[in-house]
Enzyme design. Structure first.
Site, PDB file in Angstrom:
ATOM      1  N   ASN B 151       0.907  -1.452  -0.138  1.00 27.57           N
ATOM      2  CA  ASN B 151       0.069  -0.082  -0.010  1.00 27.57           C
ATOM      3  C   ASN B 151       0.851   1.446   0.007  1.00 27.57           C
ATOM      4  O   ASN B 151       0.457   2.099  -0.531  1.00 27.57           O
ATOM      5  CB  ASN B 151      -1.004   0.066   1.166  1.00 27.57           C
ATOM      6  CG  ASN B 151      -0.222  -0.383   2.517  1.00 27.57           C
ATOM      7  OD1 ASN B 151       0.490  -1.314   2.535  1.00 27.57           O
ATOM      8  ND2 ASN B 151      -0.625   0.319   3.475  1.00 27.57           N
ATOM      9  N   HIS B 201     -13.648  -0.282  -1.267  1.00 23.20           N
ATOM     10  CA  HIS B 201     -13.197   1.343  -1.447  1.00 23.20           C
ATOM     11  C   HIS B 201     -12.188   1.537  -2.062  1.00 23.20           C
ATOM     12  O   HIS B 201     -11.802   2.783  -2.462  1.00 23.20           O
ATOM     13  CB  HIS B 201     -13.491   1.874  -0.112  1.00 23.20           C
ATOM     14  CG  HIS B 201     -12.275   1.717   0.976  1.00 23.20           C
ATOM     15  ND1 HIS B 201     -11.497   2.868   1.081  1.00 23.20           N
ATOM     16  CD2 HIS B 201     -12.205   0.902   1.601  1.00 23.20           C
ATOM     17  CE1 HIS B 201     -10.642   2.323   1.860  1.00 23.20           C
ATOM     18  NE2 HIS B 201     -11.037   1.248   2.625  1.00 23.20           N
ATOM     19  N   CYS B 325       6.642  12.407  11.455  1.00 23.74           N
ATOM     20  CA  CYS B 325       5.611  13.472  12.170  1.00 23.74           C
ATOM     21  C   CYS B 325       4.239  13.374  11.904  1.00 23.74           C
ATOM     22  O   CYS B 325       3.379  14.046  12.527  1.00 23.74           O
ATOM     23  CB  CYS B 325       5.944  14.892  11.604  1.00 23.74           C
ATOM     24  SG  CYS B 325       7.719  15.382  12.033  1.00 23.74           S
TER      25      CYS B 325
END
Ligand code: FES
Lengths: 121, 390
Positions: B151, B201, B325
């Site tokens: 992914n 989806h 982050c």
């Protein structure tokens, strides 16, 4: 997620750069995400005449550096030393909780730079 | 401001024809497919038609398709369902360091229950060493779980070769194909797969529907107990509109492999080459050829990823990053880390996930705005100026 002030300071950061003949240089690396902030000061008569910063980090870290630089320019070293991480975050109208440590970087790096100046003096 | 969506690995818009096919199943054909009366019957036919469509895309049989709520559920059902079914709590499971958290965390859960776990490392391209994989198989190995396409980086595992190894050792083979469906041909026979997860989806069906392919004869204990839906493999009233939509999306995905994918691949390559020629010190994360055709993951030296994303977002461009982050745990992406990428490079990885709606103008716009963003951030970075100073 970020306040308008954060976005403003991130988009148009004030005082980015280096001062080649700085009177004090300080830096801080964040233990959590490896981000790094470097501060350069020009001091005269105990007042911060000029401040520049370089930041490697997220949007909040860049905005915090910029905001911090605005807060302390023209201030005495005592006033600058009294600046806390919370002051920086508050001036930015707050930061999301996971981003509070990015503002720590700003005040801590500033204090390192002042210390560097004082050690030299 | 023009909005450019380049985060199709996160989710996709529901396709118009999918939505259209779903709508009658909210009000007119609202029946429960388990009911024997008129309201249930026509709905159950639609569900079975969808099942056939999903099966056709995978070269499977309809009865081998179990509808679920999402890719994560499919992964959990495959992994937990296999181990519970085997009752071998001292068994062994093999997976890889770059799996989706739905797989890795399911495996860690099983490990806590006593199952032995091997997590295979990957090389700099994100590929596993097949000899090491084979050597990791033990007499008590129950299952190998290795994803079809990654992914984050798009790296494609050689699933057919892994399937052949699994066969040879009579070990179950599960693959998380959530990112692969609609982007590369997925054939469960050719790949020798026993269990395969997919999620609607990611390819134009709505959120909240997925499927698990379960090869005939592969026993599974359900995660959800209740009625006899899905041949006892997954209880719960079926999400009929979602399932119907999934069926149509699968049908379109098959057609798109010829119609859309070559175009998307060309655009991805244009983006990649454009970035490499315009920006210095860039690293493409993932295998350069064995890769999903829609995915580009790049790192930019000296800067951090969230800052890049914010500037892109201000220009209307949606992408994603596995920067430290961005994560609650302040760790870089486990995928990029596992590939041995230098932490600073890992911290600036940006993932572009192209989709059927991506146009050449979109790509050219990104190529126009990205280099100045990178430069602006580099000009702020202490690492960059120190490096320039030598
Ligand atoms: S500097 Fe890493 S989260 Fe802000």
């Amino acid at each position: 997620m970020y306040s308008d002030k954060v976005i403003d300071h991130f988009t148009n950061p004030r005082n980015v750069g280096i001062i080649a003949d700085a009177d004090g240089v300080g830096e801080k690396v964040s233990a959590s995400c490896g981000d790094r902030m470097k501060i350069f000061l020009k001091v005269s008569d105990g007042v911060i005449e000029e401040i520049k910063f370089q930041t490697y980090g997220c949007g909040a870290a860049i905005a915090s550096s910029s905001m911090m630089s605005e807060l302390v320019v023209g201030k005495t070293l005592e006033e600058a030393l009294a600046l806390t991480n919370d002051d920086v975050a508050a001036a930015l109208d707050g930061l999301p909780a996971p981003k509070l440590h990015c503002s720590n970087l700003a005040a801590d790096a500033l204090h390192e730079a002042i210390k560097d100046y004082q050690d030299k003096g | 401001m023009k909005r450019i969506y380049l985060d199709n690995n996160a989710t996709t818009a529901v396709r118009a024809e999918v939505l259209e096919a779903m709508l009658p199943f909210y009000r007119e054909q609202f029946g429960n497919p388990s009911s024997i009366h008129w309201a249930g019957r026509s709905v159950s036919e639609a569900v079975e038609e969808a099942r056939e469509r999903v099966a056709r895309l995978l070269n499977a049989r309809p009865e081998e398709i179990v509808f679920t709520s999402c890719g994560s559920e499919s992964n959990a059902l495959a992994l937990r369902g296999s181990v519970v079914f085997s009752e071998a709590w001292n068994g062994h499971v093999i997976t890889t360091a770059v799996e989706h958290p739905a797989v890795l965390n399911s495996v860690r859960f099983l490990e806590k229950q006593g199952v032995a776990v091997t997590i295979l490392p990957v090389d700099g391209d994100g590929l596993v060493d097949l000899d090491l994989l084979e050597a990791s198989i033990r007499p008590e190995t129950l299952l190998i779980s290795a994803m079809w396409g990654n992914n984050e980086t798009g790296t494609l595992f050689p699933v057919a070769e892994i399937g052949a190894i699994a066969r040879r050792h009579k070990v179950r083979f599960h693959t998380d194909a959530v990112q692969a469906i609609g982007r590369v041909p997925v054939d469960v026979q050719a790949a020798g797969v026993d269990l395969l997860s997919l999620s609607g989806h990611k390819f134009g069906a709505p959120k909240g529907v997925g499927a698990l392919y379960v090869r005939k004869g592969t026993g599974l204990t359900p995660l959800i107990h209740g009625g006899h839906q899905e041949r006892g493999r997954r209880a719960g009233t079926l999400n009929v509109p979602g399932i119907v939509g999934l069926g149509v999306a699968c049908e379109r995905a098959a057609a798109d492999l010829d119609l859309q994918v070559p175009r998307i691949r060309a655009l991805r390559d244009r983006l990649e080459e454009g970035i490499l020629s315009r920006v210095s010190e860039v690293r493409v994360n993932g295998h350069r050829r064995q890769r999903l055709p829609n995915t580009l993951n790049v790192s930019f030296a000296y800067i951090e990823g969230e800052a890049i994303l914010l500037f892109l977002d201000m220009k209307g461009v949606a992408a994603s990053s596995g920067s430290a982050c961005m994560s609650d745990s302040f760790g870089n992406s486990h995928v990029i880390d596992a590939m041995g990428v230098d932490p600073m490079m890992a911290n600036s990885n940006i993932r572009f996930g192209l989709g059927p709606d991506t146009t050449e103008e979109d790509i050219d716009f990104v190529l126009e705005i990205l280099p100045p963003i990178i430069q602006k951030l580099r000009d702020m970075s202490p690492f960059y100026s120190e490096k320039a100073a030598g």
